[in-house]
Design a protein around this motif. Sequence first.
Motif, PDB file in Angstrom:
ATOM      1  N   SER A   9      11.227  11.609  13.820  1.00 40.20           N
ATOM      2  CA  SER A   9      11.370  12.091  12.446  1.00 40.20           C
ATOM      3  C   SER A   9      10.841  11.077  11.443  1.00 40.20           C
ATOM      4  O   SER A   9      10.526  11.425  10.302  1.00 40.20           O
ATOM      5  CB  SER A   9      12.840  12.395  12.136  1.00 40.20           C
ATOM      6  N   PHE A  10      10.738   9.817  11.865  1.00 42.06           N
ATOM      7  CA  PHE A  10      10.263   8.745  10.993  1.00 42.06           C
ATOM      8  C   PHE A  10       8.966   8.136  11.525  1.00 42.06           C
ATOM      9  O   PHE A  10       8.614   7.015  11.205  1.00 42.06           O
ATOM     10  CB  PHE A  10      11.336   7.656  10.870  1.00 42.06           C
ATOM     11  N   PHE A  11       8.267   8.913  12.348  1.00 42.34           N
ATOM     12  CA  PHE A  11       7.056   8.432  13.006  1.00 42.34           C
ATOM     13  C   PHE A  11       5.868   8.545  12.062  1.00 42.34           C
ATOM     14  O   PHE A  11       5.599   9.609  11.504  1.00 42.34           O
ATOM     15  CB  PHE A  11       6.804   9.247  14.275  1.00 42.34           C
ATOM     16  N   THR A  12       5.155   7.451  11.859  1.00 37.80           N
ATOM     17  CA  THR A  12       4.003   7.416  10.962  1.00 37.80           C
ATOM     18  C   THR A  12       2.861   6.643  11.614  1.00 37.80           C
ATOM     19  O   THR A  12       3.034   6.027  12.672  1.00 37.80           O
ATOM     20  CB  THR A  12       4.354   6.726   9.630  1.00 37.80           C
ATOM     21  N   ASP A  13       1.704   6.661  10.953  1.00 35.74           N
ATOM     22  CA  ASP A  13       0.584   5.866  11.444  1.00 35.74           C
ATOM     23  C   ASP A  13       0.972   4.395  11.572  1.00 35.74           C
ATOM     24  O   ASP A  13       0.589   3.714  12.524  1.00 35.74           O
ATOM     25  CB  ASP A  13      -0.606   5.974  10.475  1.00 35.74           C
ATOM     26  N   ALA A  14       1.730   3.907  10.599  1.00 29.22           N
ATOM     27  CA  ALA A  14       2.054   2.486  10.545  1.00 29.22           C
ATOM     28  C   ALA A  14       2.933   2.053  11.709  1.00 29.22           C
ATOM     29  O   ALA A  14       2.633   1.071  12.392  1.00 29.22           O
ATOM     30  CB  ALA A  14       2.733   2.159   9.219  1.00 29.22           C
ATOM     31  N   ASN A  15       4.048   2.790  11.940  1.00 25.49           N
ATOM     32  CA  ASN A  15       4.898   2.322  13.037  1.00 25.49           C
ATOM     33  C   ASN A  15       4.328   2.688  14.398  1.00 25.49           C
ATOM     34  O   ASN A  15       4.673   2.080  15.412  1.00 25.49           O
ATOM     35  CB  ASN A  15       6.352   2.779  12.880  1.00 25.49           C
ATOM     36  N   GLY A  74       0.814  -1.213   0.000  1.00 23.68           N
ATOM     37  CA  GLY A  74       0.000   0.000   0.000  1.00 23.68           C
ATOM     38  C   GLY A  74       0.843   1.256   0.000  1.00 23.68           C
ATOM     39  O   GLY A  74       0.510   2.241  -0.670  1.00 23.68           O
ATOM     40  N   VAL A  75       1.963   1.257   0.745  1.00 25.83           N
ATOM     41  CA  VAL A  75       2.854   2.407   0.780  1.00 25.83           C
ATOM     42  C   VAL A  75       3.472   2.645  -0.591  1.00 25.83           C
ATOM     43  O   VAL A  75       3.609   3.798  -1.042  1.00 25.83           O
ATOM     44  CB  VAL A  75       3.953   2.206   1.843  1.00 25.83           C
ATOM     45  N   ILE A  76       3.837   1.572  -1.278  1.00 23.89           N
ATOM     46  CA  ILE A  76       4.404   1.703  -2.621  1.00 23.89           C
ATOM     47  C   ILE A  76       3.424   2.399  -3.550  1.00 23.89           C
ATOM     48  O   ILE A  76       3.783   3.317  -4.296  1.00 23.89           O
ATOM     49  CB  ILE A  76       4.792   0.316  -3.174  1.00 23.89           C
ATOM     50  N   ARG A  90      -9.369   5.971  -8.366  1.00 28.99           N
ATOM     51  CA  ARG A  90      -9.865   5.405  -9.622  1.00 28.99           C
ATOM     52  C   ARG A  90      -9.816   3.884  -9.605  1.00 28.99           C
ATOM     53  O   ARG A  90     -10.631   3.209 -10.225  1.00 28.99           O
ATOM     54  CB  ARG A  90      -9.035   5.954 -10.784  1.00 28.99           C
ATOM     55  N   TYR A  91      -8.837   3.333  -8.895  1.00 33.91           N
ATOM     56  CA  TYR A  91      -8.668   1.882  -8.827  1.00 33.91           C
ATOM     57  C   TYR A  91      -9.057   1.309  -7.463  1.00 33.91           C
ATOM     58  O   TYR A  91      -8.827   0.140  -7.196  1.00 33.91           O
ATOM     59  CB  TYR A  91      -7.207   1.516  -9.138  1.00 33.91           C
ATOM     60  N   GLY A  92      -9.616   2.141  -6.606  1.00 37.32           N
ATOM     61  CA  GLY A  92      -9.981   1.681  -5.276  1.00 37.32           C
ATOM     62  C   GLY A  92      -8.793   1.489  -4.365  1.00 37.32           C
ATOM     63  O   GLY A  92      -8.913   0.902  -3.281  1.00 37.32           O
ATOM     64  N   ILE A  93      -7.619   2.006  -4.771  1.00 36.70           N
ATOM     65  CA  ILE A  93      -6.402   1.809  -3.988  1.00 36.70           C
ATOM     66  C   ILE A  93      -6.428   2.632  -2.700  1.00 36.70           C
ATOM     67  O   ILE A  93      -5.746   2.317  -1.726  1.00 36.70           O
ATOM     68  CB  ILE A  93      -5.165   2.166  -4.838  1.00 36.70           C
ATOM     69  N   ASP A  94      -7.259   3.691  -2.698  1.00 34.83           N
ATOM     70  CA  ASP A  94      -7.335   4.520  -1.497  1.00 34.83           C
ATOM     71  C   ASP A  94      -7.907   3.769  -0.308  1.00 34.83           C
ATOM     72  O   ASP A  94      -7.812   4.220   0.823  1.00 34.83           O
ATOM     73  CB  ASP A  94      -8.168   5.770  -1.771  1.00 34.83           C
ATOM     74  N   MET A  95      -8.489   2.570  -0.550  1.00 35.85           N
ATOM     75  CA  MET A  95      -9.057   1.774   0.533  1.00 35.85           C
ATOM     76  C   MET A  95      -8.029   0.861   1.193  1.00 35.85           C
ATOM     77  O   MET A  95      -8.307   0.247   2.215  1.00 35.85           O
ATOM     78  CB  MET A  95     -10.209   0.917  -0.006  1.00 35.85           C
ATOM     79  N   VAL A  96      -6.826   0.757   0.587  1.00 33.84           N
ATOM     80  CA  VAL A  96      -5.815  -0.157   1.130  1.00 33.84           C
ATOM     81  C   VAL A  96      -5.449   0.223   2.555  1.00 33.84           C
ATOM     82  O   VAL A  96      -5.436  -0.630   3.459  1.00 33.84           O
ATOM     83  CB  VAL A  96      -4.557  -0.162   0.238  1.00 33.84           C
ATOM     84  N   MET A  97      -5.147   1.493   2.801  1.00 30.16           N
ATOM     85  CA  MET A  97      -4.718   1.933   4.128  1.00 30.16           C
ATOM     86  C   MET A  97      -5.834   1.787   5.164  1.00 30.16           C
ATOM     87  O   MET A  97      -5.603   1.242   6.245  1.00 30.16           O
ATOM     88  CB  MET A  97      -4.209   3.367   4.061  1.00 30.16           C
ATOM     89  N   PRO A  98      -7.075   2.257   4.893  1.00 31.42           N
ATOM     90  CA  PRO A  98      -8.137   2.087   5.891  1.00 31.42           C
ATOM     91  C   PRO A  98      -8.391   0.630   6.243  1.00 31.42           C
ATOM     92  O   PRO A  98      -8.608   0.296   7.413  1.00 31.42           O
ATOM     93  CB  PRO A  98      -9.364   2.720   5.215  1.00 31.42           C
ATOM     94  N   ILE A  99      -8.382  -0.251   5.235  1.00 33.10           N
ATOM     95  CA  ILE A  99      -8.608  -1.678   5.497  1.00 33.10           C
ATOM     96  C   ILE A  99      -7.494  -2.239   6.374  1.00 33.10           C
ATOM     97  O   ILE A  99      -7.740  -2.998   7.317  1.00 33.10           O
ATOM     98  CB  ILE A  99      -8.716  -2.454   4.173  1.00 33.10           C
TER      99      ILE A  99
END
Length: 243
Positions: free
Chosen positions: A123-129, A34-36, A177-186
């Motif tokens: 400095s590298f803090f994100t939702d994921a980590n 998803g990050v890619i 357009r490809y529904g990719i925006d749902m990858v992170m919420p899921i």
Amino acid sequence: MPSSDDNSDPPAAAQLTLAGMRLGLRRVSVLMPGVIVFAVAFGAAASAKGLTLFEAVLMSALVYAGVSQLVAMELWRPEWTWGAIVALAFVTATVNARTILQAASLQPWFSRYPWFVTAFQLSFFTDANWLVGTRYHGEGGRDLGVVLGAGLALWVLWVAMTVPGYLLGTLVADPRRYGIDMVMPIFFAAMIVPLWRGKRAMLPWIIAGVVALVTARLVDGYAFIIVGALSGAVAGALLDDPA
């Protein structure tokens, strides 16, 4: 005469190891596809807005703000006024304000380390980590390398994937357009399930969701993110059992 406190367990030593960083890399790897996609989308959007490849990569490396960078590209202007700059700063600050609450939730863990270690890893803090670190800490882990390793891995990936995105142009400039925006919420919906602490903890989640939805309906922009997060945080603080 020893005090009664002498019988208590000593606090765990602050840890920051390579083994922890490798564990953080493994735990965050499920998010990398998803990050890619989002990094490629940002690179494409930057190309469409007229940024140079160097400028796009520099933004990814120094700003490193994920969705906020895509938001910035939506608001990007060929010519800037002070009003436009202030508006862009306000919107991106609103989107990123959630990290204040995220970092605060881990402050008891971070506070055991020297300030420069905490500043570096933030400095590298994100939702994921944050999510990886929250789950790991909840399981009893105390190695800050898990948070740092996950953040560094995603930073390298984000910066690197900005380049092919820029070169591909507008191919995936709109993830929706490809529904990719749902990858992170899921992903986050699936990852947050193990943090469930029973029915009592459900109410702040519901309040945050409802307030965010209502705000999104009533207010244009991205204010719903911080309003929903603050509502859930306040509700959780009021409902939390006193120690």
